[in-house]
Scaffold this motif. Sequence first.
Motif, mmCIF file in Angstrom:
data_model
loop_
_atom_site.group_PDB
_atom_site.id
_atom_site.type_symbol
_atom_site.label_atom_id
_atom_site.label_comp_id
_atom_site.label_asym_id
_atom_site.label_seq_id
_atom_site.Cartn_x
_atom_site.Cartn_y
_atom_site.Cartn_z
ATOM 1 N N MET A 27 -18.845 18.122 10.254
ATOM 2 C CA MET A 27 -19.942 17.400 10.819
ATOM 3 C C MET A 27 -20.770 18.445 11.676
ATOM 4 O O MET A 27 -21.881 18.102 11.749
ATOM 5 C CB MET A 27 -19.116 16.214 11.728
ATOM 6 C CG MET A 27 -20.221 15.046 12.105
ATOM 7 S SD MET A 27 -19.167 13.752 12.772
ATOM 8 C CE MET A 27 -19.221 13.880 14.293
ATOM 9 N N ASN A 41 -23.163 20.104 9.639
ATOM 10 C CA ASN A 41 -24.298 19.169 9.282
ATOM 11 C C ASN A 41 -25.387 19.159 10.356
ATOM 12 O O ASN A 41 -26.505 19.060 10.115
ATOM 13 C CB ASN A 41 -23.907 17.809 8.702
ATOM 14 C CG ASN A 41 -23.147 17.949 7.344
ATOM 15 O OD1 ASN A 41 -23.391 18.710 6.530
ATOM 16 N ND2 ASN A 41 -22.223 16.894 7.240
ATOM 17 N N GLN A 42 -24.848 18.890 11.582
ATOM 18 C CA GLN A 42 -25.664 19.051 12.925
ATOM 19 C C GLN A 42 -26.417 20.276 13.105
ATOM 20 O O GLN A 42 -27.640 20.260 13.133
ATOM 21 C CB GLN A 42 -24.633 18.670 13.947
ATOM 22 C CG GLN A 42 -25.138 17.795 14.758
ATOM 23 C CD GLN A 42 -24.093 17.530 15.912
ATOM 24 O OE1 GLN A 42 -23.166 18.147 16.211
ATOM 25 N NE2 GLN A 42 -24.126 16.215 16.556
ATOM 26 N N SER A 101 -28.583 13.163 6.846
ATOM 27 C CA SER A 101 -27.725 11.966 7.073
ATOM 28 C C SER A 101 -26.686 11.417 6.014
ATOM 29 O O SER A 101 -25.419 11.248 6.224
ATOM 30 C CB SER A 101 -28.698 10.810 7.352
ATOM 31 O OG SER A 101 -28.273 9.467 7.606
ATOM 32 N N ARG A 102 -27.265 11.682 4.723
ATOM 33 C CA ARG A 102 -26.501 11.403 3.679
ATOM 34 C C ARG A 102 -24.985 12.371 3.479
ATOM 35 O O ARG A 102 -23.936 12.009 3.135
ATOM 36 C CB ARG A 102 -27.052 11.185 2.449
ATOM 37 C CG ARG A 102 -27.922 9.968 1.934
ATOM 38 C CD ARG A 102 -28.502 10.065 0.484
ATOM 39 N NE ARG A 102 -29.390 10.911 0.390
ATOM 40 C CZ ARG A 102 -30.788 11.007 0.591
ATOM 41 N NH1 ARG A 102 -31.274 10.004 0.904
ATOM 42 N NH2 ARG A 102 -31.442 11.954 0.289
ATOM 43 N N MET A 158 -23.902 13.995 5.886
ATOM 44 C CA MET A 158 -23.148 13.816 7.224
ATOM 45 C C MET A 158 -22.276 12.596 6.809
ATOM 46 O O MET A 158 -20.850 12.683 7.063
ATOM 47 C CB MET A 158 -23.882 13.461 8.260
ATOM 48 C CG MET A 158 -24.625 14.834 9.025
ATOM 49 S SD MET A 158 -25.624 14.569 10.270
ATOM 50 C CE MET A 158 -24.288 14.010 11.518
ATOM 51 N N SER A 159 -22.847 11.665 6.326
ATOM 52 C CA SER A 159 -21.698 10.251 6.117
ATOM 53 C C SER A 159 -20.959 10.769 4.799
ATOM 54 O O SER A 159 -19.694 10.263 4.846
ATOM 55 C CB SER A 159 -22.819 9.477 5.584
ATOM 56 O OG SER A 159 -23.363 9.550 4.024
ATOM 57 N N GLN A 160 -21.376 11.642 3.938
ATOM 58 C CA GLN A 160 -20.241 12.121 2.869
ATOM 59 C C GLN A 160 -19.154 12.824 3.678
ATOM 60 O O GLN A 160 -17.889 12.770 3.316
ATOM 61 C CB GLN A 160 -20.941 13.026 2.036
ATOM 62 C CG GLN A 160 -21.715 12.125 0.962
ATOM 63 C CD GLN A 160 -22.481 13.013 0.020
ATOM 64 O OE1 GLN A 160 -22.617 14.259 -0.024
ATOM 65 N NE2 GLN A 160 -23.148 12.504 -0.995
ATOM 66 N N GLN A 161 -19.414 13.610 4.441
ATOM 67 C CA GLN A 161 -18.583 14.598 5.186
ATOM 68 C C GLN A 161 -17.429 13.371 6.048
ATOM 69 O O GLN A 161 -16.454 13.714 5.787
ATOM 70 C CB GLN A 161 -19.030 15.756 6.290
ATOM 71 C CG GLN A 161 -19.954 16.555 5.512
ATOM 72 C CD GLN A 161 -18.672 17.600 4.832
ATOM 73 O OE1 GLN A 161 -17.526 17.895 5.248
ATOM 74 N NE2 GLN A 161 -19.079 18.141 3.670
ATOM 75 N N VAL A 162 -18.087 12.570 6.547
ATOM 76 C CA VAL A 162 -17.170 11.555 7.285
ATOM 77 C C VAL A 162 -16.387 10.900 6.444
ATOM 78 O O VAL A 162 -15.248 10.757 6.789
ATOM 79 C CB VAL A 162 -18.192 10.749 8.189
ATOM 80 C CG1 VAL A 162 -17.371 9.538 8.741
ATOM 81 C CG2 VAL A 162 -18.804 11.257 9.184
ATOM 82 N N GLN A 163 -16.870 10.593 5.263
ATOM 83 C CA GLN A 163 -15.904 9.806 4.242
ATOM 84 C C GLN A 163 -14.678 10.607 3.812
ATOM 85 O O GLN A 163 -13.653 10.616 3.956
ATOM 86 C CB GLN A 163 -16.739 9.258 3.353
ATOM 87 C CG GLN A 163 -16.003 8.399 2.244
ATOM 88 C CD GLN A 163 -16.798 7.939 1.281
ATOM 89 O OE1 GLN A 163 -17.909 8.527 1.051
ATOM 90 N NE2 GLN A 163 -16.330 6.897 0.209
ATOM 91 N N GLU A 169 -12.222 10.999 6.529
ATOM 92 C CA GLU A 169 -11.404 9.673 6.680
ATOM 93 C C GLU A 169 -10.256 9.930 5.614
ATOM 94 O O GLU A 169 -9.171 9.583 5.721
ATOM 95 C CB GLU A 169 -12.081 8.518 6.518
ATOM 96 C CG GLU A 169 -13.041 8.348 7.668
ATOM 97 C CD GLU A 169 -13.878 7.075 7.716
ATOM 98 O OE1 GLU A 169 -13.945 6.614 6.522
ATOM 99 O OE2 GLU A 169 -14.607 6.518 8.653
#
Length: 141
Positions: free
Chosen positions: A1, A4-5, A59-60, A62-67, A70
């Motif tokens: 994350m 990505n930032q 943003s995509r 980052m969402s993949q990294q968050v998933q 998890e």
Amino acid sequence: MLSNQTSWRKANLTCKIAIDNLEKAELLRGGDLLRQRKTTKESLAQTSSAITESLMGISRMMSQQVQQSEEAMQTLVNSSRTILDANEEFKSMSGTIQLGRKLITKYNRRELTDKLLIFLALALFLATVLYIVKKRLFPFL
């Protein structure tokens, strides 16, 4: 994350620098003021759309990294639970093994005691048989 930032910030900074460089180049070139404004507006619109697309891509990502994080967290929780279950099972097995060791040493001691008692009983029996034979065969002794 965090990566990505940082990549999002770098992309934003590079776009701002590119806009500044374009504006400087247009100012240095000179020319018609209206054409310059129109070109600047068009380039700003293109640049902003490029930045928007870049930000959406980030943003995509980052969402993949968050998933993925998890999923990794869920895997870690499951493996931790499995390890704890195995640890409890090994603890119970350890208790059973120690009890078995105690029983085996106890039976070994009893076996030694039984052998000694059998030997003493056999010696007593033989002594009794010898005494009876002696009294019957040699009554005068």
